[in-house]
Design a protein around this motif. Structure first.
Motif, PDB file in Angstrom:
ATOM      1  N   ILE A   1       0.840  -1.205   0.000  1.00 53.67           N
ATOM      2  CA  ILE A   1       0.000   0.000   0.000  1.00 53.67           C
ATOM      3  C   ILE A   1       0.872   1.250   0.000  1.00 53.67           C
ATOM      4  O   ILE A   1       0.596   2.224  -0.714  1.00 53.67           O
ATOM      5  N   TYR A   2       1.936   1.220   0.795  1.00 56.78           N
ATOM      6  CA  TYR A   2       2.825   2.380   0.833  1.00 56.78           C
ATOM      7  C   TYR A   2       3.470   2.607  -0.531  1.00 56.78           C
ATOM      8  O   TYR A   2       3.641   3.742  -0.970  1.00 56.78           O
ATOM      9  N   GLN A   3       3.786   1.516  -1.218  1.00 59.01           N
ATOM     10  CA  GLN A   3       4.422   1.647  -2.519  1.00 59.01           C
ATOM     11  C   GLN A   3       3.450   2.139  -3.579  1.00 59.01           C
ATOM     12  O   GLN A   3       3.857   2.808  -4.539  1.00 59.01           O
ATOM     13  N   ILE A   4       2.159   1.844  -3.443  1.00 55.18           N
ATOM     14  CA  ILE A   4       1.170   2.425  -4.360  1.00 55.18           C
ATOM     15  C   ILE A   4       1.185   3.942  -4.238  1.00 55.18           C
ATOM     16  O   ILE A   4       1.151   4.672  -5.232  1.00 55.18           O
ATOM     17  N   LEU A   5       1.236   4.425  -3.000  1.00 58.15           N
ATOM     18  CA  LEU A   5       1.300   5.871  -2.784  1.00 58.15           C
ATOM     19  C   LEU A   5       2.589   6.447  -3.369  1.00 58.15           C
ATOM     20  O   LEU A   5       2.575   7.480  -4.039  1.00 58.15           O
ATOM     21  N   ASN A   6       3.709   5.770  -3.121  1.00 57.21           N
ATOM     22  CA  ASN A   6       4.992   6.226  -3.668  1.00 57.21           C
ATOM     23  C   ASN A   6       4.943   6.282  -5.187  1.00 57.21           C
ATOM     24  O   ASN A   6       5.426   7.231  -5.812  1.00 57.21           O
ATOM     25  N   HIS A   7       4.393   5.237  -5.770  1.00 58.32           N
ATOM     26  CA  HIS A   7       4.309   5.147  -7.228  1.00 58.32           C
ATOM     27  C   HIS A   7       3.528   6.327  -7.782  1.00 58.32           C
ATOM     28  O   HIS A   7       3.910   6.938  -8.799  1.00 58.32           O
ATOM     29  N   GLY A   8       2.419   6.693  -7.127  1.00 53.59           N
ATOM     30  CA  GLY A   8       1.628   7.826  -7.587  1.00 53.59           C
ATOM     31  C   GLY A   8       2.367   9.139  -7.488  1.00 53.59           C
ATOM     32  O   GLY A   8       2.337   9.962  -8.419  1.00 53.59           O
ATOM     33  N   VAL A   9       3.052   9.361  -6.372  1.00 53.12           N
ATOM     34  CA  VAL A   9       3.775  10.622  -6.160  1.00 53.12           C
ATOM     35  C   VAL A   9       4.942  10.756  -7.143  1.00 53.12           C
ATOM     36  O   VAL A   9       5.108  11.793  -7.801  1.00 53.12           O
ATOM     37  N   VAL A  10       5.743   9.710  -7.250  1.00 54.02           N
ATOM     38  CA  VAL A  10       6.929   9.772  -8.107  1.00 54.02           C
ATOM     39  C   VAL A  10       6.536   9.838  -9.576  1.00 54.02           C
ATOM     40  O   VAL A  10       7.088  10.638 -10.344  1.00 54.02           O
ATOM     41  N   ASP A  11       5.582   9.011  -9.986  1.00 58.55           N
ATOM     42  CA  ASP A  11       5.159   9.043 -11.390  1.00 58.55           C
ATOM     43  C   ASP A  11       4.528  10.377 -11.750  1.00 58.55           C
ATOM     44  O   ASP A  11       4.672  10.856 -12.884  1.00 58.55           O
ATOM     45  N   GLY A  12       3.807  10.987 -10.791  1.00 57.24           N
ATOM     46  CA  GLY A  12       3.247  12.303 -11.055  1.00 57.24           C
ATOM     47  C   GLY A  12       4.329  13.297 -11.431  1.00 57.24           C
ATOM     48  O   GLY A  12       4.183  14.067 -12.393  1.00 57.24           O
ATOM     49  N   ALA A  13       5.443  13.287 -10.693  1.00 61.11           N
ATOM     50  CA  ALA A  13       6.548  14.199 -10.992  1.00 61.11           C
ATOM     51  C   ALA A  13       7.235  13.839 -12.306  1.00 61.11           C
ATOM     52  O   ALA A  13       7.503  14.711 -13.148  1.00 61.11           O
ATOM     53  N   LEU A  14       7.526  12.554 -12.515  1.00 62.01           N
ATOM     54  CA  LEU A  14       8.251  12.140 -13.718  1.00 62.01           C
ATOM     55  C   LEU A  14       7.437  12.395 -14.984  1.00 62.01           C
ATOM     56  O   LEU A  14       7.970  12.867 -15.998  1.00 62.01           O
ATOM     57  N   PHE A  15       6.143  12.096 -14.945  1.00 62.56           N
ATOM     58  CA  PHE A  15       5.314  12.324 -16.133  1.00 62.56           C
ATOM     59  C   PHE A  15       5.160  13.805 -16.421  1.00 62.56           C
ATOM     60  O   PHE A  15       5.114  14.217 -17.590  1.00 62.56           O
ATOM     61  N   LEU A  16       5.072  14.623 -15.396  1.00 68.82           N
ATOM     62  CA  LEU A  16       5.009  16.070 -15.612  1.00 68.82           C
ATOM     63  C   LEU A  16       6.278  16.559 -16.303  1.00 68.82           C
ATOM     64  O   LEU A  16       6.226  17.347 -17.253  1.00 68.82           O
ATOM     65  N   LEU A  17       7.438  16.070 -15.850  1.00 69.94           N
ATOM     66  CA  LEU A  17       8.719  16.491 -16.426  1.00 69.94           C
ATOM     67  C   LEU A  17       8.904  15.960 -17.847  1.00 69.94           C
ATOM     68  O   LEU A  17       9.344  16.690 -18.742  1.00 69.94           O
ATOM     69  N   LEU A  18       8.563  14.678 -18.066  1.00 64.26           N
ATOM     70  CA  LEU A  18       8.692  14.120 -19.411  1.00 64.26           C
ATOM     71  C   LEU A  18       7.697  14.779 -20.361  1.00 64.26           C
ATOM     72  O   LEU A  18       8.009  15.006 -21.542  1.00 64.26           O
ATOM     73  N   GLY A  19       6.502  15.095 -19.863  1.00 58.82           N
ATOM     74  CA  GLY A  19       5.536  15.811 -20.694  1.00 58.82           C
ATOM     75  C   GLY A  19       6.045  17.187 -21.087  1.00 58.82           C
ATOM     76  O   GLY A  19       5.833  17.651 -22.215  1.00 58.82           O
ATOM     77  N   PHE A  20       6.742  17.858 -20.165  1.00 62.81           N
ATOM     78  CA  PHE A  20       7.339  19.156 -20.460  1.00 62.81           C
ATOM     79  C   PHE A  20       8.385  19.028 -21.572  1.00 62.81           C
ATOM     80  O   PHE A  20       8.421  19.835 -22.519  1.00 62.81           O
ATOM     81  N   LEU A  21       9.225  17.988 -21.474  1.00 65.15           N
ATOM     82  CA  LEU A  21      10.233  17.787 -22.517  1.00 65.15           C
ATOM     83  C   LEU A  21       9.586  17.456 -23.857  1.00 65.15           C
ATOM     84  O   LEU A  21      10.008  17.963 -24.910  1.00 65.15           O
ATOM     85  N   TYR A  22       8.558  16.606 -23.839  1.00 65.89           N
ATOM     86  CA  TYR A  22       7.909  16.229 -25.096  1.00 65.89           C
ATOM     87  C   TYR A  22       7.222  17.425 -25.746  1.00 65.89           C
ATOM     88  O   TYR A  22       7.313  17.623 -26.969  1.00 65.89           O
ATOM     89  N   ASP A  23       6.530  18.237 -24.937  1.00 66.53           N
ATOM     90  CA  ASP A  23       5.845  19.410 -25.493  1.00 66.53           C
ATOM     91  C   ASP A  23       6.845  20.396 -26.094  1.00 66.53           C
ATOM     92  O   ASP A  23       6.551  21.058 -27.100  1.00 66.53           O
ATOM     93  N   ARG A  24       8.028  20.480 -25.493  1.00 69.66           N
ATOM     94  CA  ARG A  24       9.007  21.470 -25.949  1.00 69.66           C
ATOM     95  C   ARG A  24       9.779  20.984 -27.174  1.00 69.66           C
ATOM     96  O   ARG A  24      10.025  21.757 -28.100  1.00 69.66           O
ATOM     97  N   TYR A  25      10.161  19.706 -27.168  1.00 69.52           N
ATOM     98  CA  TYR A  25      11.032  19.209 -28.233  1.00 69.52           C
ATOM     99  C   TYR A  25      10.330  18.277 -29.209  1.00 69.52           C
ATOM    100  O   TYR A  25      10.952  17.831 -30.190  1.00 69.52           O
ATOM    101  N   ALA A  26       9.052  17.921 -28.951  1.00 74.46           N
ATOM    102  CA  ALA A  26       8.218  17.165 -29.891  1.00 74.46           C
ATOM    103  C   ALA A  26       8.779  15.797 -30.245  1.00 74.46           C
ATOM    104  O   ALA A  26       8.578  15.304 -31.363  1.00 74.46           O
TER     105      ALA A  26
END
Length: 503
Positions: free
Chosen positions: A331-356
């Motif tokens: 259960i703790y790792q589900i929470l971790n997965h959500g928090v960390v993936d939220g940050a990583l996807f936001l950052l990767l989405g930023f790179l994808y939007d900028r560099y296509a």
């Protein structure tokens, strides 16, 4: 305060739906849909924080319950409640919603009304899955969670959206048919869809053993596809590549893993124990298989997909190891997965939007041009691979300890190898994206780092990674009370009754 406690779950459930209706009514001008979605998700997140603030940690059972008759025949109740298992998952959904809006702020330029209305409808469905204690209400929200996701992937997919949306829908919808049949069979045998009632009746009842194994298997099949558990992951990589960032954060894991603990182990502890060795084996294979495939990917969306398969398989190992420590870590790792993936996807989405592009080999040397992006990406990646003092370490450690001491030393060692491979592919990704010589792609755009809105989201996430790593007891006592007690109690009751019958 008592009146708020009695209505808080309904408010949490209905606010995103009201926001979706409002978004559908306003004109698509001046980014009104964006602002309404952001305000709705922020208020919704604030409402979810009421739950841990007023939750009585030492009290067993469900709290903030609402239980009213909705349909008389068949008897379906509007029954909501939270315990230590679902409490923090509801808060997690509330946290990820505004992050998803921020990630979509500039990425979604067309049909914004439709996007944000469906996005808020998706939030309602996810809240409903975690809050529902009537199986028919739960099933309705479970099915509803598929529809906005499939529509948005079809409309906003990067290359093959309609094809991938159909694949996602077929993979996840077909297993829901036997789940519905199993729920209806339970109703014919018990006259109830209520979770608490079914727990008691199944534990005390004298149901055909063969039929109960098939019913439990139908529940498990629907949940395993949704996680996904190896080898049912055929939809995952394509969906990660096509789904908008806001949906990629929630497309895998949370609903299926929660449902395994709540509705598979919680209702069918005997059958779950019988199937556990098979699921442990599949989980360990999934850990290694996902990690090995992540190592060879050259597209960062596909790398994240197979990394997710590996990490979700580790959580599945913790669940079906059937140890107290493993459940707590899962259960703790589900929470971790959500928090960390939220940050990583936001950052990767930023790179994808900028560099296509999501081709890893096109990048290089971005750290000098985007230092804030690089810093947050490194922190989130270290949390993902389980660096001590960050949140990922706690969940992984508890799962591996539970497996080593309560399941099999060999399986634990194999799972640890998967964790090591996870560190390899994430460190390789960091090196290729941000360090080394500057690529032509990096120099093709003027430096433009994270904006204020993204930083407002990322700083709390990074802080949460640290706090969850150094102060896990803020979460674990509540998780332990909710996640571990019901299965143990039912199992004990069942075993005791079986012994009495034999005597």
């Amino acid at each position: 305060m008592n009146e708020i406690n009695q209505s808080i779950l309904t408010l949490i459930l209905l606010l995103p739906l009201a926001g979706a209706v409002l978004v559908a009514l306003v004109p698509d001008r001046f980014k009104l849909p964006n602002w309404i979605a952001l305000l709705t998700t922020l208020v919704s997140f604030g409402l979810t924080l009421h739950l841990p603030a007023h939750f009585i940690a030492g009290q067993g059972g469900f709290q903030f319950e609402v239980n009213r008759l909705w349909i008389e025949k068949p008897a379906i109740f509007y029954h909501l409640g939270v315990d230590g298992l679902s409490l923090w998952l509801v808060v997690l959904v509330g946290l990820l919603a505004p992050i998803g809006v921020v990630a979509s702020w500039n990425a979604i330029q067309s049909r914004r009304k439709l996007f944000f209305a469906l996005f808020l409808l998706q939030q309602t469905a996810m809240f409903g899955v975690f809050l529902s204690l009537d199986l028919m209400v739960y099933y309705g929200f479970w099915e509803l969670s598929l529809v906005p996701m499939a529509i948005l992937i079809a409309m906003y997919g990067r290359k093959d959206g309609p094809k991938v949306a159909l694949k996602f829908f077929v993979f996840t919808f077909i297993p829901s048919a036997p789940l519905l049949v199993a729920i209806l069979w339970l109703y014919t045998q018990t006259g109830s869809f209520d979770y608490n009632t079914l727990q008691i009746l199944i534990a005390h009842g004298n149901f055909p053993a063969g039929a109960m194994y098939w019913i439990a298997l139908a529940f498990l099949f629907a949940f395993a596809v949704k996680v996904p558990v190896f080898p049912l992951h055929g939809w995952l990589a394509d969906t990660f590549c096509e789904a908008p960032v806001a949906l990629a954060m929630v497309v895998a894991g949370k609903l299926g893993l929660y449902s395994m603990l709540r509705f598979h182990i919680g209702l069918f502890p005997v059958q779950a124990r019988a199937l556990a060795p098979v699921l442990v084996g599949f989980a360990v294979i999934g850990i290694l298989y996902g990690a090995c495939l992540a190592l060879i990917q050259r597209d960062f969306w596909r790398l994240m997909a197979f990394a997710a398969l590996s990490h979700l398989s580790l959580i599945t190992l913790g669940i079906y190891g059937l140890t107290l420590t493993g459940w707590e870590g899962a259960i703790y790792q589900i929470l971790n997965h959500g928090v960390v993936d939220g940050a990583l996807f936001l950052l990767l989405g930023f790179l994808y939007d900028r560099y296509a592009t999501s081709q890893i080999n096109s990048y290089g040397g971005l750290a000098a041009r985007l230092p804030r992006t690089a810093t947050f990406f490194v922190v989130a990646s270290l949390a993902m691979i389980g660096l001590p003092m960050l949140n990922g370490f706690i969940g992984e450690f508890l799962i591996l300890v539970g497996t080593f001491t309560g399941v099999s030393k060999g399986w634990a060692i194999a799972a640890t190898l998967g964790v090591i491979l996870g560190a390899v592919y994430m460190l390789w990704l960091i090196q290729r994206l941000f360090f080394g010589p500057e690529s032509a792609l990096a120099t093709s755009k003027p430096p433009e780092d994270l904006r204020a809105g993204q930083l407002v989201v990322l700083w709390p996430l990074a802080s949460l990674m640290l706090v969850m790593g150094v102060a896990p007891m803020l979460w674990l006592p509540t998780i332990e009370k909710g996640a571990h007690q019901p299965p143990i109690q039912v199992q004990t009751t069942y075993t005791t009754l079986q012994g009495e019958d034999q005597r």
